[in-house]
Scaffold this motif. Structure first.
Motif, PDB file in Angstrom:
ATOM      1  N   THR A  34     105.472-132.913  -3.192  1.00  0.00           N
ATOM      2  CA  THR A  34     104.337-133.734  -2.778  1.00  0.00           C
ATOM      3  C   THR A  34     103.218-133.519  -3.780  1.00  0.00           C
ATOM      4  OG1 THR A  34     104.887-133.685  -0.419  1.00  0.00           O
ATOM      5  CG2 THR A  34     102.604-134.175  -1.007  1.00  0.00           C
ATOM      6  N   ASN A  74     106.724-137.403  -3.288  1.00  0.00           N
ATOM      7  CA  ASN A  74     105.734-138.127  -2.496  1.00  0.00           C
ATOM      8  C   ASN A  74     104.386-138.059  -3.206  1.00  0.00           C
ATOM      9  OD1 ASN A  74     104.433-139.446  -0.343  1.00  0.00           O
ATOM     10  ND2 ASN A  74     103.987-137.496   0.668  1.00  0.00           N
ATOM     11  N   ASN A 113     100.175-143.531   0.359  1.00  0.00           N
ATOM     12  CA  ASN A 113     101.162-142.749  -0.372  1.00  0.00           C
ATOM     13  C   ASN A 113     102.421-143.575  -0.614  1.00  0.00           C
ATOM     14  OD1 ASN A 113     101.966-142.416   2.557  1.00  0.00           O
ATOM     15  ND2 ASN A 113     103.637-141.278   1.581  1.00  0.00           N
ATOM     16  N   THR A 115     106.679-142.611  -1.828  1.00  0.00           N
ATOM     17  CA  THR A 115     107.650-141.599  -2.211  1.00  0.00           C
ATOM     18  C   THR A 115     108.632-142.176  -3.213  1.00  0.00           C
ATOM     19  OG1 THR A 115     107.463-140.468  -0.075  1.00  0.00           O
ATOM     20  CG2 THR A 115     109.417-139.992  -1.405  1.00  0.00           C
TER      21      THR A 115
END
Length: 540
Positions: A34, A74, A113, A115
């Motif tokens: 992340t 992510n 966001n 991914t």
């Protein structure tokens, strides 16, 4: 994760696979990350300015993996504007959905966001990642992306005692938003304010006498070639953007914008500190950045004059470029030798000659390819193609060779078929060096020449051991020829790596197509795909 840990990690994965192979076919390993994108105050040239940080870091985290690992990353965008990352040199096999440029992906909105899910399939080497949106690249957000070989497929040199990633590039003290406003107003950018190594004007790398280390050197700048050298040490180039090359030894090497290579350096000098030097090339103003190679047993600080760059310029650089050759007996990511692919014996399906120019359009500075200055539609080309959305682009909306006439804005797309074998000639009639990149592919750089390219220029091609890479330079008033095997279906960006030129139109897209829909040709779109423009409300 450290380099030794990477090898142990993959060995454990192999053992687990062998144990379970009679029960289930194991998948390639997965790596989960992340990354949070924020603004932060940085001072790379000693003056505080707004930078782009990844998990609070500038440059961003080093992304280390092994061939065929699955990367699940992510990206959380906490900026005040849309953002994308692109993976410079990663081929994205059958997966241009993850390419991270505006022709394939909707940008990640602020406070949102996305991914990424991709695989560095059948490739090894030194690569980078960076922001592809707006002028974000001028504020940071870039980092090293290193793909290691599987233990059962060794590289053609002994394991180094360690390796170092050196992200070197020019830098502006002016904010990226101000730079963008200047470009939008039709003004060309001034010369950069300095040169950085890993985001600093001074870094140090510690190593032990008598041992050999790998230096992964990448040009992450906006516009400027640099020459790289290490005081009193020889540079053995062993890998260039995924190609294992003939291991020639140099005093210094030129690295052009967007390029990466790996160098072995043996610490065979007296135990003291030595300069690591990068300096800009082919410019009236010369910026120099230095770092220190520190012998672990040294008690003597670096001293003496900083090593000078080579006396020659374009001719010297072109001659050096011709010495980068494929190691025909070496494997790369696969066990078969690189030279087993006889690219020089394959008939050419199509030839595209791409000429760059710097026209004024409506009184503003733009850049163009074959008279077309690229503009992005509000709908990514990949989505428009997949959903059959009319009015976004048309195939062959750019001529396949330069012609006389005024430049104009447009959304330029060249069409080609899956498994075509094409020739692309980059024709540079300007007085400045150019650097070009093709997403989703590597290509054979078969020729450099001065003046105008003609069909007779093919007689000078290297059709035996030209290396493959993803970015190539084109010298002033010269041409560079590449050959590309179109084995990767998708919508792929061909662009100037000089970011102001890219931003103002020196790019286009190559649509590689097969009418038969098959997962063996291209993956389905991801379920988390962001939709924008005319694709809003549609579903795969």
């Amino acid at each position: 994760m450290g380099k030794l840990s990477l090898k142990l990690y993959y060995i454990v994965g192999i053992l687990a696979t062998l144990i379970s192979i009679s029960v289930v076919k194991a998948d390639d390993p997965y790596r989960f990350y992340t990354w949070t994108i924020t603004y932060g105050i940085i001072s790379p040239l000693g003056v505080p300015q707004q930078g782009i940080l990844i998990n609070g870091q500038f440059p961003g985290p080093e992304l280390d993996c092994v061939t065929n690992d699955n990367i699940v990353l992510n990206v959380v965008n906490n900026l005040d504007e849309p953002f994308l990352l692109t993976w410079n040199g990663i081929k994205q096999r059958k997966n241009s959905w993850q390419d991270g440029v505006l022709g394939t992906n909707c940008p990640i909105p602020p406070n949102s966001n996305y991914t990424y899910n991709f695989q560095p399939k059948d490739q090894i080497g030194s690569y980078t990642y960076f922001p592809s949106t707006a002028m974000h690249r001028a504020a940071g957000g870039f980092g090293a992306l290193n793909v290691y070989s599987r233990p059962r497929i060794p590289v053609p040199y002994a394991d180094p005692a360690g390796d170092f990633s050196l992200l070197i590039g020019d830098w502006y003290q002016t904010s990226h938003k101000t730079l963008q406003q200047s470009l939008d107003a039709g003004k060309a950018l001034s010369f950069p304010d300095g040169l950085l190594i890993n985001g600093r004007t001074r870094s140090s790398f510690t190593a032990s006498q008598g041992k050999t280390y790998k230096f992964r050197v990448s040009n992450v700048g906006l516009s400027t070639t640099f020459n790289f050298r290490i005081q009193d040490h020889k540079l053995k180039v062993v890998e260039v953007e995924g190609s294992n090359v003939l291991q020639n030894v140099y005093d210094s090497v030129d690295v052009h914008v967007g390029q990466s290579l790996s160098i072995l350096v043996t610490l065979d000098q007296a135990p003291k500190d030595y300069y690591i030097v990068a300096s800009t090339r082919f410019s009236r103003i010369v910026h120099t950045a230095t770092a220190v190679l520190h012998y672990s047993s040294s008690n003597t600080q670096v001293s003496g004059p900083v090593p000078a760059p080579p006396a020659g310029e374009y001719h010297w650089s072109m001659q050096q470029a011709r010495t980068f050759r494929w190691n025909l007996t070496s494997n790369a990511a696969r066990p078969n030798p690189q030279g087993s692919y006889h690219y020089g014996m394959i008939p050419i399906s199509k030839t595209f000659v791409l000429g760059n120019s710097a026209p004024l359009i409506n009184g503003k500075q733009r850049y163009a390819v074959n008279r077309v200055s690229f503009i992005h539609p509000d709908t990514p080309l990949k989505l428009a193609d997949y959903f059959n959305i009319p009015g976004v682009f048309s195939l062959n909306s750019i001529q396949s060779s330069p012609s006389d006439g005024d430049a104009y804005p447009g959304t330029s797309v060249l069409g080609a078929s899956l498994h075509d074998f094409i020739e692309v000639v980059f024709q540079n009639d300007e007085k400045t060096l150019q650097s070009w990149h093709l997403d989703g592919y590597d290509f054979w750089v078969v020729g450099f020449g001065s003046g105008k390219w003609t069909a007779a220029s093919r007689k000078t091609y290297n059709l035996k051991d030209a290396l493959t890479r993803h970015t190539t330079q084109v010298y002033p008033n010269s041409w560079t020829a590449i050959l590309v095997s179109l084995d990767n279906q998708g919508m792929w960006n061909i662009r100037s790596t000089m970011w102001a030129r890219q931003y103002l139109g020196q790019q286009l897209y190559l649509r590689v197509w097969n009418s038969i829909s098959s997962l063996s040709n291209e993956y389905h779109p991801p379920t988390n795909m962001i939709l924008c423009g005319k694709a809003v409300g549609r579903h795969p």
